[in-house]
Design a protein around this motif. Structure first.
Motif, PDB file in Angstrom:
ATOM      1  N   ARG A 157       0.272  13.438  13.485  1.00 22.09           N
ATOM      2  CA  ARG A 157      -1.058  13.799  12.989  1.00 22.09           C
ATOM      3  C   ARG A 157      -1.304  15.269  13.330  1.00 22.09           C
ATOM      4  O   ARG A 157      -1.295  15.659  14.493  1.00 22.09           O
ATOM      5  CB  ARG A 157      -2.122  12.904  13.624  1.00 22.09           C
ATOM      6  CG  ARG A 157      -3.537  13.139  13.102  1.00 22.09           C
ATOM      7  CD  ARG A 157      -4.486  12.072  13.638  1.00 22.09           C
ATOM      8  NE  ARG A 157      -4.580  12.129  15.088  1.00 22.09           N
ATOM      9  CZ  ARG A 157      -5.475  12.870  15.774  1.00 22.09           C
ATOM     10  NH1 ARG A 157      -6.346  13.619  15.113  1.00 22.09           N
ATOM     11  NH2 ARG A 157      -5.497  12.857  17.088  1.00 22.09           N
ATOM     12  N   VAL A 168       6.909   9.035  16.710  1.00 23.30           N
ATOM     13  CA  VAL A 168       5.749   8.214  16.363  1.00 23.30           C
ATOM     14  C   VAL A 168       4.560   8.549  17.247  1.00 23.30           C
ATOM     15  O   VAL A 168       4.695   8.861  18.431  1.00 23.30           O
ATOM     16  CB  VAL A 168       6.064   6.710  16.467  1.00 23.30           C
ATOM     17  CG1 VAL A 168       7.161   6.344  15.493  1.00 23.30           C
ATOM     18  CG2 VAL A 168       6.472   6.332  17.888  1.00 23.30           C
ATOM     19  N   LEU A 200      -0.096   5.183   9.373  1.00 19.99           N
ATOM     20  CA  LEU A 200       0.855   6.239   9.029  1.00 19.99           C
ATOM     21  C   LEU A 200       0.932   7.260  10.156  1.00 19.99           C
ATOM     22  O   LEU A 200       2.023   7.714  10.528  1.00 19.99           O
ATOM     23  CB  LEU A 200       0.425   6.917   7.729  1.00 19.99           C
ATOM     24  CG  LEU A 200       1.451   7.839   7.071  1.00 19.99           C
ATOM     25  CD1 LEU A 200       2.620   7.045   6.520  1.00 19.99           C
ATOM     26  CD2 LEU A 200       0.791   8.664   5.959  1.00 19.99           C
ATOM     27  N   ILE A 245      -1.204  14.276   7.749  1.00 21.88           N
ATOM     28  CA  ILE A 245      -0.346  13.335   8.466  1.00 21.88           C
ATOM     29  C   ILE A 245       1.039  13.402   7.841  1.00 21.88           C
ATOM     30  O   ILE A 245       1.176  13.468   6.616  1.00 21.88           O
ATOM     31  CB  ILE A 245      -0.881  11.893   8.356  1.00 21.88           C
ATOM     32  CG1 ILE A 245      -2.271  11.776   8.993  1.00 21.88           C
ATOM     33  CG2 ILE A 245       0.078  10.896   8.997  1.00 21.88           C
ATOM     34  CD1 ILE A 245      -2.966  10.466   8.667  1.00 21.88           C
ATOM     35  N   SER A 246       2.063  13.400   8.658  1.00 28.32           N
ATOM     36  CA  SER A 246       3.435  13.285   8.155  1.00 28.32           C
ATOM     37  C   SER A 246       4.098  12.083   8.804  1.00 28.32           C
ATOM     38  O   SER A 246       3.779  11.728   9.947  1.00 28.32           O
ATOM     39  CB  SER A 246       4.250  14.549   8.450  1.00 28.32           C
ATOM     40  OG  SER A 246       4.544  14.635   9.832  1.00 28.32           O
ATOM     41  N   SER A 247       5.019  11.473   8.081  1.00 24.98           N
ATOM     42  CA  SER A 247       5.777  10.351   8.636  1.00 24.98           C
ATOM     43  C   SER A 247       7.151  10.303   7.986  1.00 24.98           C
ATOM     44  O   SER A 247       7.263  10.222   6.761  1.00 24.98           O
ATOM     45  CB  SER A 247       5.039   9.027   8.407  1.00 24.98           C
ATOM     46  OG  SER A 247       5.771   7.940   8.944  1.00 24.98           O
ATOM     47  N   TRP A 248       8.178  10.395   8.811  1.00 24.98           N
ATOM     48  CA  TRP A 248       9.575  10.282   8.371  1.00 24.98           C
ATOM     49  C   TRP A 248      10.247   9.386   9.404  1.00 24.98           C
ATOM     50  O   TRP A 248      10.723   9.839  10.424  1.00 24.98           O
ATOM     51  CB  TRP A 248      10.208  11.659   8.308  1.00 24.98           C
ATOM     52  CG  TRP A 248      11.561  11.707   7.661  1.00 24.98           C
ATOM     53  CD1 TRP A 248      12.311  10.659   7.215  1.00 24.98           C
ATOM     54  CD2 TRP A 248      12.316  12.888   7.394  1.00 24.98           C
ATOM     55  NE1 TRP A 248      13.485  11.106   6.688  1.00 24.98           N
ATOM     56  CE2 TRP A 248      13.524  12.472   6.777  1.00 24.98           C
ATOM     57  CE3 TRP A 248      12.103  14.247   7.610  1.00 24.98           C
ATOM     58  CZ2 TRP A 248      14.507  13.387   6.386  1.00 24.98           C
ATOM     59  CZ3 TRP A 248      13.079  15.152   7.211  1.00 24.98           C
ATOM     60  CH2 TRP A 248      14.263  14.727   6.606  1.00 24.98           C
ATOM     61  N   LYS A 249      10.259   8.090   9.122  1.00 20.62           N
ATOM     62  CA  LYS A 249      10.636   7.108  10.139  1.00 20.62           C
ATOM     63  C   LYS A 249      12.059   7.309  10.655  1.00 20.62           C
ATOM     64  O   LYS A 249      12.373   6.928  11.786  1.00 20.62           O
ATOM     65  CB  LYS A 249      10.457   5.690   9.594  1.00 20.62           C
ATOM     66  CG  LYS A 249       8.997   5.299   9.409  1.00 20.62           C
ATOM     67  CD  LYS A 249       8.845   3.844   9.017  1.00 20.62           C
ATOM     68  CE  LYS A 249       9.120   2.915  10.175  1.00 20.62           C
ATOM     69  NZ  LYS A 249       8.819   1.510   9.846  1.00 20.62           N
ATOM     70  N   GLU A 281       0.280   6.649  13.276  1.00 22.24           N
ATOM     71  CA  GLU A 281       0.931   5.982  14.408  1.00 22.24           C
ATOM     72  C   GLU A 281       2.447   5.984  14.269  1.00 22.24           C
ATOM     73  O   GLU A 281       3.164   5.892  15.267  1.00 22.24           O
ATOM     74  CB  GLU A 281       0.428   4.539  14.515  1.00 22.24           C
ATOM     75  CG  GLU A 281      -1.026   4.430  14.941  1.00 22.24           C
ATOM     76  CD  GLU A 281      -1.555   3.014  14.825  1.00 22.24           C
ATOM     77  OE1 GLU A 281      -0.748   2.114  14.467  1.00 22.24           O
ATOM     78  OE2 GLU A 281      -2.753   2.799  15.063  1.00 22.24           O
ATOM     79  N   ASN A 282       2.927   6.091  13.031  1.00 21.39           N
ATOM     80  CA  ASN A 282       4.363   6.123  12.772  1.00 21.39           C
ATOM     81  C   ASN A 282       4.849   7.527  12.414  1.00 21.39           C
ATOM     82  O   ASN A 282       5.876   7.686  11.751  1.00 21.39           O
ATOM     83  CB  ASN A 282       4.715   5.162  11.637  1.00 21.39           C
ATOM     84  CG  ASN A 282       4.640   3.718  12.076  1.00 21.39           C
ATOM     85  OD1 ASN A 282       5.477   3.253  12.837  1.00 21.39           O
ATOM     86  ND2 ASN A 282       3.620   3.008  11.621  1.00 21.39           N
ATOM     87  N   GLY A 283       4.113   8.532  12.842  1.00 17.70           N
ATOM     88  CA  GLY A 283       4.493   9.899  12.492  1.00 17.70           C
ATOM     89  C   GLY A 283       3.771  10.911  13.339  1.00 17.70           C
ATOM     90  O   GLY A 283       3.614  10.740  14.548  1.00 17.70           O
TER      91      GLY A 283
END
Length: 436
Positions: free
Chosen positions: A71, A316, A65, A307-311, A67-69
């Motif tokens: 940290r 990333v 997650l 951690i945040s992730s908004w693809k 890695e795709n957002g």
């Protein structure tokens, strides 16, 4: 309807909360609203994730997650569960609305209320602990129900009855209690509820707020552990590792469900801890060891993973060192939903949505904590800090880089010009916040 109503003006979509409200919002939605999944682990400090340096536990789903957002390395909570929950849901420091342990006061405006006004369906699942303080024979106090806090649906442990949370759990799902069997595991039941909720609401924007049951004690085996029937109900810190890794597994299941429904691209996922790790747990990070300090205002008690992730925004593998505290989540969620021009009358939090998108934003210079736990014998503390320096209202001043355990307050005769400047700046914050 009650004070959660908006008074909408014609044409421009301006809105105001009625009857002494906390927020005034102007709607400005230029793009499709994202789904929002806010996951908050219980008693998991910053050191608990392998992407944050832990060598004691493996958290591959959370690492991916990140890695795709983005940290975040400087997110801070209060040191205890209920104050953190009240703060994150209302966007206000605890001196404004924290009245009793285990209690969300009546009449507060939460991010769920506000997102409902923006067209979101809302659910909360996991641990509630906001209806009042459990005192032996039952719940006492003036707390509130999830419906009163803006949630359409819920599946919760510790609503207004107290029972097991892990094996043979007692859970309330949308008003109905069920005592599950001895082979059923509470976190799995809650996760299944969330997965079903996502399936049912995949065609319109939704908020999933998931204050997890894990990793709070009692430390007991998970379905992936090796254990005897007797060990399922005995508190043994040896199982904390398994609980962290099962937390990671559940996060992975939620991400997989979003992928299956083609929702991952436009879903904002935020993972955070509610306070530091329990003080019986020691975690290795490389060559160092960190002992949990839940309940205390040290870094180990308040520094939490985030951690945040908004693809959709394709930022990333970023690391953000900006300061974040729990008042910042409400304005961030609102802005992500399209509310770009809002004012918070109390002005406690500020949005970190630009940082989620990989932009510079307007980083905080300081964070503040008012900690009056109203539980046990923990003392009341009030402090302000920046990334390196921390000042308590009793005058104790610490260099967090050299003294993270806060064992040696810096005295006046030791102050360099840099120290004096930082102390003065933090004192201004404390003086300002004392007036509210």
């Amino acid at each position: 309807m009650d004070r959660r109503n908006f008074l909408r003006t014609t044409g421009v979509g301006a809105a105001a909360l009625s009857m002494g409200s906390h927020l005034f919002l102007t709607s400005c939605k230029a793009e499709k609203q994202p789904n929002i999944v806010l996951i908050m682990a219980d008693d998991l400090g910053y050191e608990g994730l392998s992407c944050n340096g832990s060598t004691s536990y493996k958290t591959p789903n959370l690492d991916k997650l990140a890695e795709n957002g983005v940290r975040f390395t400087n997110c801070f909570s209060t040191p205890l569960c209920t104050p953190s929950r009240v703060q994150i849901m209302t966007g206000m420091y605890n001196q404004r609305n924290y009245t009793e342990f285990g209690t969300m006061p009546k009449g507060e405006i939460t991010f769920a209320h506000l997102l409902k006004e923006e067209g979101y369906s809302t659910c909360v699942a996991g641990k509630w602990q906001l209806i009042g303080h459990y005192k032996g024979s039952g719940y006492k106090g003036a707390g509130t129900h999830p419906k009163q806090n803006g949630f359409d649906e819920y599946c919760l442990w510790q609503l207004d009855k107290f029972g097991p949370r892990y094996w043979k759990p007692l859970l309330n799902t949308n008003g109905k209690y069920q005592q599950y069997g001895k082979d059923q595991y509470g976190p799995d039941i809650v996760c299944n509820f969330i997965l079903d909720y996502i399936d049912r609401h995949r065609n319109s924007p939704f908020l999933v707020y998931y204050p997890m049951i894990l990793t709070h004690d009692p430390f007991v085996p998970t379905p992936d552990s090796s254990f005897t029937e007797e060990e399922k109900y005995k508190n043994n810190p040896v199982y904390f590792k398994d609980m962290v890794e099962y937390t990671d597994k559940i996060v992975g299941r939620i991400i997989d469900k979003l992928e299956q429904n083609n929702l991952r691209e436009n879903t904002l996922i935020i993972f955070v801890g509610d306070n530091g790790t329990h003080n019986t747990i020691t975690t290795r990070t490389g060559e160092s060891e960190i002992s949990g300090d839940k309940g205390k205002t040290t870094t180990a008690g308040t520094h939490v993973p985030m951690i945040s992730s908004w693809k959709k925004h394709k930022r990333v593998g970023l690391t953000c060192e900006d300061l974040i505290d729990f008042t910042d989540f409400l304005p961030t969620l609102l802005e992500s939903a399209g509310e770009k021009n809002y004012q918070i009358s109390h002005k406690d939090g500020q949005s970190f949505l630009p940082q989620i998108k990989g932009e510079s934003g307007k980083p905080r210079d300081w964070i503040y904590c008012y900690f009056d736990p109203k539980w046990g014998d923990r003392p009341k503390r009030r402090y302000a800090q920046n990334k390196r320096w921390k000042l308590y209202d009793n005058g104790h001043f610490f260099d967090l880089k050299k003294d993270p355990l806060e064992q040696n307050p810096i005295t006046g005769e030791e102050l360099s010009s840099e120290m004096r400047d930082n102390k003065n700046r933090l004192q201004i914050v404390l003086d300002k916040m004392k007036q509210i």
